[in-house]
Design an enzyme around this catalytic site. Sequence first.
Site, PDB file in Angstrom:
ATOM      1  N   GLU A  50      -3.480   7.073  -7.152  1.00 44.52           N
ATOM      2  CA  GLU A  50      -3.189   5.712  -7.586  1.00 44.52           C
ATOM      3  C   GLU A  50      -4.548   4.704  -7.045  1.00 44.52           C
ATOM      4  O   GLU A  50      -5.833   4.716  -6.520  1.00 44.52           O
ATOM      5  CB  GLU A  50      -2.744   5.838  -6.493  1.00 44.52           C
ATOM      6  CG  GLU A  50      -1.378   6.353  -6.195  1.00 44.52           C
ATOM      7  CD  GLU A  50      -0.442   6.501  -5.260  1.00 44.52           C
ATOM      8  OE1 GLU A  50      -0.055   5.427  -4.049  1.00 44.52           O
ATOM      9  OE2 GLU A  50       0.407   7.704  -4.513  1.00 44.52           O
ATOM     10  N   GLU A  61       5.165  -4.682  -1.592  1.00 42.73           N
ATOM     11  CA  GLU A  61       5.310  -2.756  -0.942  1.00 42.73           C
ATOM     12  C   GLU A  61       5.767  -2.150  -2.824  1.00 42.73           C
ATOM     13  O   GLU A  61       6.378  -1.526  -3.275  1.00 42.73           O
ATOM     14  CB  GLU A  61       5.503  -2.379   0.102  1.00 42.73           C
ATOM     15  CG  GLU A  61       4.829  -2.034   0.846  1.00 42.73           C
ATOM     16  CD  GLU A  61       4.046  -0.363   0.549  1.00 42.73           C
ATOM     17  OE1 GLU A  61       4.361   0.060  -0.129  1.00 42.73           O
ATOM     18  OE2 GLU A  61       3.058  -1.019   0.474  1.00 42.73           O
ATOM     19  N   LYS A 114      11.637   0.071  -2.032  1.00 47.65           N
ATOM     20  CA  LYS A 114      10.355   0.443  -0.949  1.00 47.65           C
ATOM     21  C   LYS A 114      10.257  -0.156   0.409  1.00 47.65           C
ATOM     22  O   LYS A 114      10.432  -2.095  -0.197  1.00 47.65           O
ATOM     23  CB  LYS A 114       8.874   0.616  -1.940  1.00 47.65           C
ATOM     24  CG  LYS A 114       9.099   1.415  -3.174  1.00 47.65           C
ATOM     25  CD  LYS A 114       8.007   1.193  -3.741  1.00 47.65           C
ATOM     26  CE  LYS A 114       7.021   2.739  -2.553  1.00 47.65           C
ATOM     27  NZ  LYS A 114       5.560   2.896  -3.181  1.00 47.65           N
ATOM     28  N   GLU A 121       9.518  -1.688  -7.441  1.00 51.90           N
ATOM     29  CA  GLU A 121       9.781  -0.444  -6.733  1.00 51.90           C
ATOM     30  C   GLU A 121      11.210  -1.247  -6.384  1.00 51.90           C
ATOM     31  O   GLU A 121      10.362  -1.955  -4.668  1.00 51.90           O
ATOM     32  CB  GLU A 121       9.816   0.651  -6.230  1.00 51.90           C
ATOM     33  CG  GLU A 121       9.120   1.672  -7.836  1.00 51.90           C
ATOM     34  CD  GLU A 121       7.963   2.691  -7.213  1.00 51.90           C
ATOM     35  OE1 GLU A 121       8.778   3.499  -6.983  1.00 51.90           O
ATOM     36  OE2 GLU A 121       7.090   2.086  -7.162  1.00 51.90           O
TER      37      GLU A 121
END
Length: 357
Positions: free
Chosen positions: A272, A337, A331, A328
């Site tokens: 990641e 985030e 999150k 997303e």
Amino acid sequence: MDSMQAAGIIFVWILISSLIFCSHTVGSRIGLNYGRVADNLPPPDEVAKLVQSLKVDHVRIFDANAAVLTAFANTGIRLTICVPNDQIALIGSDHAAGEAWIQANVLQYLPSTSITTIAVGNEVLTSGSDNAVIASLVPAMQNIHTALVTAGLDRFIKVSTSHSLDVLGSRFPPSAASFSSQWSQSIMQPMLDFLSTTGSFYMLNMYPYLVYQEERSKGVPLDYALIRPSGFFKLDTLNGIRYVSMFDEIVDAVVSAMADLGHGELPIVVSETGWPTVGDESEVGASIENAVTYNTNLVSRINQNPPVGTQLKPGMPLQAFIFALFNEDQKPGPASERNWGLFYPNMAPVYGIDLTA
């Protein structure tokens, strides 16, 4: 095992071998993290077509979702799948549970879906897992690997687990980095032994953006985190090496920590990394411009041929998975985030980037 099962396994070997060969000839070592902590993402079959259009042949998911595994069938895209953290204790304590997991989440999707890596958990040591899960991590990796051996697939599907930077007890200077004493001998030593014995690799989740938030008050410039030359460097006073990017500094810290336990030879996959496009007012540096800069420089850095490696490991090939494919919306935490994606949920690009450059 009857003759039909044996023939099936041989066919799987041939198919996966050809997929691995083809993927290496493409030239790109960049993959994508396909996170799904959202309620507005497109169906997996549309996602698979999107990834194909990007000419990316590596995708990492954070579970073994049936719809996703089916959607990526016959695409030639190699998948890294994950044993969720909450299943590790059971698999670590029961060989049969490992075999059942492989049967349910791997064997029934081969050969159409190319599964080449199984990550047992994600950041297990640093994500608040209880002691039973942490103690079960290496046994679970071993049981998953044993199940692959039984199925005749251990040569083609590797087993590992991903770690955050927080597993390091010290990180600078890189040449003196080491794992935290909390896990060094009890977890990391047997884990590295396992990775070495099985021909696997260390999976590193690393975010220069987050490290920059910690170090900018110490005079570390944004360019150092963005892999952009600026004249700034950090000096490793133990060996005289000058680091001009945070990326190399972090990777070499992990190299040294592994070498401290006798396994400096292990390959590293950056499982990641990325840069957010939006952040709260206090999140300095989160912007589309900086995300373009970091990820463009990352792609160029990773895809150099021949590989440049790092200061401590010249020529070492690196593979990196950009986080993330989509923003997303579910999150938790600060605004950043929810804004790491290359694409919005409607599949419109947040920004353009050539992942094969």
